[in-house]
Design an enzyme around this catalytic site. Structure first.
Site, PDB file in Angstrom:
ATOM      1  N   PHE A 106      44.032  42.065  49.971  1.00 11.10           N
ATOM      2  CA  PHE A 106      43.069  40.968  49.807  1.00 11.10           C
ATOM      3  C   PHE A 106      43.453  39.848  50.772  1.00 11.10           C
ATOM      4  CE2 PHE A 106      40.339  37.939  47.850  1.00 11.10           C
ATOM      5  CZ  PHE A 106      39.473  38.635  47.018  1.00 11.10           C
ATOM      6  N   SER A 140      46.955  40.365  45.194  1.00  6.62           N
ATOM      7  CA  SER A 140      48.219  39.750  44.759  1.00  6.62           C
ATOM      8  C   SER A 140      48.509  40.031  43.288  1.00  6.62           C
ATOM      9  CB  SER A 140      48.162  38.236  44.991  1.00  6.62           C
ATOM     10  OG  SER A 140      48.017  37.994  46.355  1.00  6.62           O
ATOM     11  N   GLU A 142      48.312  42.711  41.788  1.00  4.74           N
ATOM     12  CA  GLU A 142      48.988  44.017  41.630  1.00  4.74           C
ATOM     13  C   GLU A 142      50.414  44.026  42.183  1.00  4.74           C
ATOM     14  OE1 GLU A 142      45.633  43.947  42.738  1.00  4.74           O
ATOM     15  OE2 GLU A 142      45.008  44.488  40.717  1.00  4.74           O
ATOM     16  N   ASP A 169      35.419  29.096  43.832  1.00  2.00           N
ATOM     17  CA  ASP A 169      34.665  28.099  43.061  1.00  2.00           C
ATOM     18  C   ASP A 169      35.079  28.065  41.595  1.00  2.00           C
ATOM     19  OD1 ASP A 169      33.227  27.523  45.327  1.00  2.00           O
ATOM     20  OD2 ASP A 169      31.727  29.084  44.910  1.00  2.00           O
ATOM     21  N   THR A 170      35.667  29.130  41.131  1.00  2.00           N
ATOM     22  CA  THR A 170      35.966  29.225  39.701  1.00  2.00           C
ATOM     23  C   THR A 170      37.471  29.128  39.449  1.00  2.00           C
ATOM     24  OG1 THR A 170      36.297  31.609  39.693  1.00  2.00           O
ATOM     25  CG2 THR A 170      34.008  30.833  39.506  1.00  2.00           C
ATOM     26  N   HIS A 172      39.310  31.504  38.746  1.00  2.00           N
ATOM     27  CA  HIS A 172      39.925  32.800  39.046  1.00  2.00           C
ATOM     28  C   HIS A 172      41.234  32.627  39.835  1.00  2.00           C
ATOM     29  CE1 HIS A 172      39.764  37.130  39.520  1.00  2.00           C
ATOM     30  NE2 HIS A 172      40.010  36.987  40.817  1.00  2.00           N
ATOM     31  N   PHE A 197      59.290  35.823  46.619  1.00  2.53           N
ATOM     32  CA  PHE A 197      57.892  35.393  46.478  1.00  2.53           C
ATOM     33  C   PHE A 197      57.352  34.873  47.814  1.00  2.53           C
ATOM     34  CE2 PHE A 197      54.637  32.330  44.808  1.00  2.53           C
ATOM     35  CZ  PHE A 197      53.826  33.281  44.203  1.00  2.53           C
TER      36      PHE A 197
END
Ligand SMILES: Nc1c(NC[C@H](O)[C@H](O)[C@H](O)CO)[nH]c(=O)[nH]c1=O
Ligand SMILES: CC(=O)[C@@H](O)COP(=O)(O)O
Length: 273
Positions: A106, A140, A142, A169-170, A172, A197
Site C-alpha cells: 500500500f 501496514s 498486515e 478523510d475518515t 481509518h 518500526f
C-alpha cells in the site's frame, strides 16, 4: 577470546536456563549459546553455579548488575559494568548477519524508496544481499503478523518493518497506524527479536515524499541503521540473566551466577543496593 566484548551478541533465542528446577546451592547445567563478533555461533554446554555473594568487598566493588567473562588462567577482564551501566550497540560491520524486511505494498510509491534506502544502508555495513529476505504484505495493517513469524523463525538478527500510512478523510488512518505500531511492537516482544518500526504515519503525501528520500531524508535508511545498532545490544544478555536470577532468588541477597566452560568462565552479578 578478545572477540567476547561487551558487544558480543547473545542470541536471545537460546539459553534454556530453566529456573524451575534450580536450587541456589547446587551446580546446574545449562546450554548457553552466543555469537562472537564475527557472528560465528558458539554453543557452550556450561556448568552454571549460583551462589550468594556474601563477601562484602565484592559487594562494594560490584554494586548494581553486570557481567564479565574471563579466561580461567589469564583472568582476562573483558567487560564489566558497575552501578551506572551504559549499554550501547556497535556499528562496525554486519557481515554475516541476516535481516528480514517486511514491506507494505500500500502506497508503494513511498514504500519502495524506503525499502531501497534500507537496502543501501545494509549494503554500506557489509550485509550481503543473500542475507536479506524481503517479504511484501498488502498493507501496514498486515506487517505485525508477518514480522512475528519471521522473528520466531530465529533466522534473523532483526526484522525491519516498512510501511506508509497516509491520512484520508475518515478515521481509518488512526486504526491502520495504531495497528501497525502495536503489531510491530508485539512481534518484537513475542519473538524476542528486534522488530524495527519503519512505518511512516503522515498527514499527507507531501510529508511522505519528504521522508522517503526527499528533504527530510530516508526513514527506511534510518530504520535499517536502527536494526544494525539494536541487534548488537548487550541488553539482551543482561536482561536474560536478570530474569533468570530474579525468578527464584531472594531479592534481599546478592547473587553471583557463574558459567564455567573449558575456555572461559562467564559471570553475572546482581547486588541489590
Ligand atoms: N490506508 C492504508 C492502508 N490500508 C490497508 C491496510 O493496511 C490493510 O491492508 C487493509 O485494511 C486489509 O487488512 N495501508 C497502508 O499501509 N497505508 C495506508 O495508508
Ligand atoms: C489509511 C487511510 O486513512 C486511507 O487510506 C483511508 O482513507 P479514507 O479515510 O479517506 O477512507
Amino acid at each position: 577470546m578478545a572477540a567476547f566484548t561487551a558487544y558480543s551478541s547473545l542470541l536471545p533465542r537460546t539459553s534454556p536456563l530453566t529456573p524451575t528446577n534450580l536450587h541456589p546451592s547446587a551446580p546446574r547445567y545449562c546450554c548457553f549459546s552466543f555469537s562472537d563478533n564475527n557472528n560465528a555461533r558458539i554453543d557452550l554446554a556450561a556448568a552454571a553455579t549460583v551462589a550468594p555473594l556474601s563477601v562484602s568487598p565484592l559487594q562494594q566493588l560490584h554494586r548494581g548488575f553486570g557481567l564479565w567473562a574471563e579466561k580461567p588462567r589469564k583472568r582476562e577482564f573483558l567487560s564489566q559494568t558497575f552501578a551506572v551501566r551504559q549499554l550501547t550497540g556497535s556499528l562496525i560491520s554486519a557481515e554475516g548477519h541476516r535481516f528480514a524486511i517486511v514491506v507494505a505494498r500500500f502506497n508503494e510509491i513511498i514504500t519502495r524508496p524506503l525499502l531501497e534506502g534500507a537496502l543501501d544502508t545494509f549494503k554500506k555495513y557489509s550485509v550481503k544481499e543473500e542475507n536479506i529476505d524481503v517479504v511484501w504484505v498488502p498493507g501496514s495493517f498486515e506487517i505485525g503478523l508477518v514480522a512475528e513469524k519471521l522473528g520466531k523463525s530465529q533466522k534473523y538478527q532483526a526484522v525491519l518493518c516498512i510501511g506508509a500510512v497516509i491520512r484520508g478523510d475518515t478515521s481509518h488512518y488512526d486504526a491502520v497506524a495504531n495497528s501497525a505500531a502495536s503489531g510491530v511492537l508485539t512481534a518484537g516482544l513475542n519473538s524476542g527479536v528486534p522488530c524495527i518500526f519503519g512505518v511512516l504515519t503522515c498527514d499527507n503525501m507531501e510529508q511522505a515524499i519528504n521522508r522517503a528520500g526527499g528533504k527530510s531524508g530516508n526513514k527506511g535508511a534510518e530504520a535499517a541503521l536502527t536494526a544494525l545498532l539494536f541487534h548488537r545490544q548487550p541488553f539482551f544478555l543482561e536482561c536474560f540473566v536478570v530474569l533468570y536470577l530474579s525468578s527464584w532468588s531472594n531479592p534481599k541477597f546478592p547473587w553471583l551466577l557463574q558459567l564455567e566452560h573449558d575456555d572461559m568462565s562467564f559471570r553475572a552479578f546482581l547486588v541489590h543496593a
